[in-house]
Design an enzyme around this catalytic site. Structure first.
Site, PDB file in Angstrom:
ATOM      1  N   PHE A  36       0.654  -1.165   0.037  1.00 26.53           N
ATOM      2  CA  PHE A  36       0.031  -0.055   0.073  1.00 26.53           C
ATOM      3  C   PHE A  36       0.758   1.356   0.004  1.00 26.53           C
ATOM      4  O   PHE A  36       0.413   2.310  -0.287  1.00 26.53           O
ATOM      5  CB  PHE A  36      -0.886   0.027   1.296  1.00 26.53           C
ATOM      6  CG  PHE A  36      -0.620   0.885   2.336  1.00 26.53           C
ATOM      7  CD1 PHE A  36       0.321   0.352   3.364  1.00 26.53           C
ATOM      8  CD2 PHE A  36      -0.917   2.014   2.622  1.00 26.53           C
ATOM      9  CE1 PHE A  36       0.562   1.115   4.469  1.00 26.53           C
ATOM     10  CE2 PHE A  36      -0.802   2.998   3.686  1.00 26.53           C
ATOM     11  CZ  PHE A  36       0.179   2.418   4.555  1.00 26.53           C
ATOM     12  N   LYS A  37       2.349   1.209   0.234  1.00 25.74           N
ATOM     13  CA  LYS A  37       2.903   2.298   0.322  1.00 25.74           C
ATOM     14  C   LYS A  37       2.947   3.127  -1.025  1.00 25.74           C
ATOM     15  O   LYS A  37       3.344   4.100  -1.123  1.00 25.74           O
ATOM     16  CB  LYS A  37       4.304   2.019   0.779  1.00 25.74           C
ATOM     17  CG  LYS A  37       4.460   1.302   2.274  1.00 25.74           C
ATOM     18  CD  LYS A  37       4.328   1.855   3.302  1.00 25.74           C
ATOM     19  CE  LYS A  37       4.727   1.681   4.658  1.00 25.74           C
ATOM     20  NZ  LYS A  37       3.920   0.466   5.203  1.00 25.74           N
ATOM     21  N   ASP A  38       2.778   2.214  -2.029  1.00 25.44           N
ATOM     22  CA  ASP A  38       2.815   2.777  -3.449  1.00 25.44           C
ATOM     23  C   ASP A  38       1.749   3.823  -3.452  1.00 25.44           C
ATOM     24  O   ASP A  38       1.969   4.547  -4.433  1.00 25.44           O
ATOM     25  CB  ASP A  38       2.463   1.650  -4.504  1.00 25.44           C
ATOM     26  CG  ASP A  38       3.619   0.590  -4.435  1.00 25.44           C
ATOM     27  OD1 ASP A  38       4.809   1.094  -4.601  1.00 25.44           O
ATOM     28  OD2 ASP A  38       3.414  -0.591  -4.949  1.00 25.44           O
ATOM     29  N   LEU A  43       3.608   6.762  -2.589  1.00 25.81           N
ATOM     30  CA  LEU A  43       5.026   6.992  -2.917  1.00 25.81           C
ATOM     31  C   LEU A  43       5.154   6.870  -4.425  1.00 25.81           C
ATOM     32  O   LEU A  43       6.368   7.462  -5.138  1.00 25.81           O
ATOM     33  CB  LEU A  43       6.054   5.776  -2.252  1.00 25.81           C
ATOM     34  CG  LEU A  43       6.277   6.260  -0.919  1.00 25.81           C
ATOM     35  CD1 LEU A  43       6.882   4.892  -0.135  1.00 25.81           C
ATOM     36  CD2 LEU A  43       7.247   7.302  -0.701  1.00 25.81           C
ATOM     37  N   THR A  66       8.149   0.500   2.847  1.00 26.39           N
ATOM     38  CA  THR A  66       8.270   1.824   2.256  1.00 26.39           C
ATOM     39  C   THR A  66       9.539   1.846   1.586  1.00 26.39           C
ATOM     40  O   THR A  66       9.864   2.584   0.504  1.00 26.39           O
ATOM     41  CB  THR A  66       8.375   2.834   3.555  1.00 26.39           C
ATOM     42  OG1 THR A  66       7.249   2.699   4.287  1.00 26.39           O
ATOM     43  CG2 THR A  66       8.804   4.069   3.323  1.00 26.39           C
TER      44      THR A  66
END
Ligand code: PLP
Length: 500
Positions: free
Chosen positions: A114-116, A119, A149
């Protein structure tokens, strides 16, 4: 500042900056986190937003927060992140269903976590912000990662002009797949360093570098400004508000909730960034019932929400949901600020107390927007098995923590639909998923072979970014002690200068 949309440090009410300044700085000089002072003035009109595709919705929501960005700048940043094919589906997020809950799949991006969601856009926000404030230094992104991350930030910043990125990860605190993803990153401006310590040590090391004024001055002389891609950066947090709205509208569209009526969200939490974005969604008009903070065995947040006591003096457990193995949840500071009278001096006091004694205490009644629960390892494995058997859905251990907590708290959540945030593709943690399903790992197989066996047995595909990772060259091999992270930064930046 040219507009009234200012961000203020949680530790110093005199430190007020524009969105661009906040994004470029990452952390405020006093160690505080920037928060939108104007958030009470934002109220989104659900009717006007409900039918928008993801990118258009992101444009509306981010536009309201990024006061000194032009509408065209916001549009360009959003387009570069969400409409250039970086995600494996037409819309960047997906929705599925397990038992009674809707599952919000946040892992369709370039690194399968989910960091995408944030980011993929942060590098564009940062280069735009940098132009807006006339910053001419090279921005060096320093990031501490519990696994996800790091790769997402490396992919986001790889070969982005006028930026470099250095990622630190705890040597034994990330999965084999996560490590392979990170150390295989190409790009002229990337560095990856493993640290002899756990995630909290790694994150503290990065924070110490940010507050080291002498180091900062030396770097500044060398034409370098440090910034952060961790969720302490407001540019990381804001894009995460979007999918709360988006998923709500999908439930409304499916007739599972009437527009304006509440839904609950269950969020697998570590650094408290994801769930804080949900709180900001609620504050700006999304009908949210409870925000359920789900933890693994590192259950410091569960205790905090139940008792008001935050106490990090406790054993640190390495679990099968490593991205949530955290005892100091940085973004909680933003919530404390909002709930305790928005008083920088008070937050400074609490954070000093945390540093000195490892604990602080507040009235739990302040936090009634939240519920909290945690899941032990056996329960997480059981949920992975159960969801696969009953719904035919493979979920990763982080998602399984949230789904377990949802089941445990079902009685308190039965008055509205529930959305469970799914934060990683199961193949990112295939060893743990395999073990949960079949009792033990296949004999004599490495994690990459296990991925393939899991895929064959379950008939589910390994997502493209996680395929063939074992065949990729290891391009980064730097290691350092937790006390030597600052020195590592200087060495890397110096070596770099010699290269050019
Ligand atoms: C980072 C991460 C989390 C925790 O999110 P926070 O914003 O740190 O609370 C949960 N699951 C996965 C897979 C993650 O990568």
């Amino acid at each position: 500042m040219q507009n009234s949309k200012t961000y203020v440090s949680t530790r110093n009410s005199a430190d007020r900056v524009s969105a661009s300044e906040g994004i470029v700085a990452g952390l405020s000089k006093d160690g505080g986190l920037y928060v939108p002072e104007f958030i009470d003035d934002i109220h989104f009109d659900l009717d006007a937003l409900k039918d928008l595709p993801y990118a258009a919705l992101a444009e509306e929501i981010l536009g309201a927060f990024l006061g000194d960005f032009t509408p065209q700048q916001v549009r360009d940043c959003v387009a570069q992140a969400y409409t250039t094919g970086a995600f494996d589906a037409p819309e960047p997020v997906g929705m599925s269903r397990a038992e009674d809950s809707a599952i919000l799949e946040l892992w369709h991006g370039p690194t399968a976590a989910f960091k995408d969601m944030a980011l993929t856009i942060l590098p564009h926000l940062m280069t735009t912000a940098s132009k807006n404030i006339g910053e001419d230094k090279t921005i060096v992104i320093l990031t501490a990662t519990s696994g996800d991350t790091g790769k997402a930030a490396l992919e986001g910043f790889k070969d982005v002009e006028n930026t470099k990125i250095i990622v630190f990860y705890p040597k034994d605190g990330v999965s084999a797949v996560q490590e392979a993803q990170m150390v295989s990153t190409a790009g002229k401006n990337t560095a990856v360093v493993s640290v002899d310590g756990n995630f909290d040590d790694t994150q503290n090391g990065v924070k110490a570098i940010f507050s080291d004024r002498e180091l900062g001055a030396r770097l500044e002389d060398a034409g370098i400004a440090l910034s952060s891609a961790n969720s302490i950066n407001i540019g990381r947090l804001l894009p995460q508000i979007v999918y709360y709205y988006y998923s709500y509208f999908r439930l409304a569209e499916a007739g599972r909730v009437n527009l304006g009526e509440p839904v609950h969200f269950v969020v697998p939490s570590g650094n408290f960034g994801d769930i804080l974005a949900g709180y900001y969604a609620k504050k700006t008009g999304l009908p949210v019932g409870k925000l359920v903070c789900a933890s693994n065995q590192n259950n410091v947040l569960t205790d905090f929400f139940r008792t008001g006591v935050y106490d990090k003096n406790r054993p640190f457990y390495k679990t099968i949901s490593p991205s949530m193995d955290i005892l100091i949840s940085s973004n909680l500071e933003r919530l404390l600020y909002d709930k305790t009278g928005r008083d920088g001096a008070k937050i400074q006091e609490l954070m000093d107390e945390l540093k000195e004694t490892g604990r602080y205490c507040l009235d739990p009644a302040l936090f009634e927007d939240f519920l909290a629960g945690w899941a032990d390892e056996a329960a997480v494995q059981q949920t992975i098995r159960d969801v696969y058997e009953k719904d035919g859905l493979l979920i990763d251990p982080h998602t399984a923590v949230a789904e377990t907590v949802r089941r445990d708290l079902a009685d308190e959540l039965d008055d509205a639909p529930v959305i469970v945030l799914s934060t990683a593709n199961p193949y990112k943690f295939s060893d743990s998923v395999y073990t949960a399903l079949y009792g033990s790992l296949p004999e004599g197989k490495n994690p990459f072979e296990t991925q393939k066996i899991l895929s064959e047995k379950t008939g589910t595909p390994i997502p493209a970014p996680l395929r063939e990772l074992d065949k990729k060259a290891r391009l980064h091999d730097t290691t350092c002690k937790k006390t030597e992270m600052a020195a590592a930064v200087e060495t890397l930046l110096r070596e770099d200068a010699a290269d050019v």
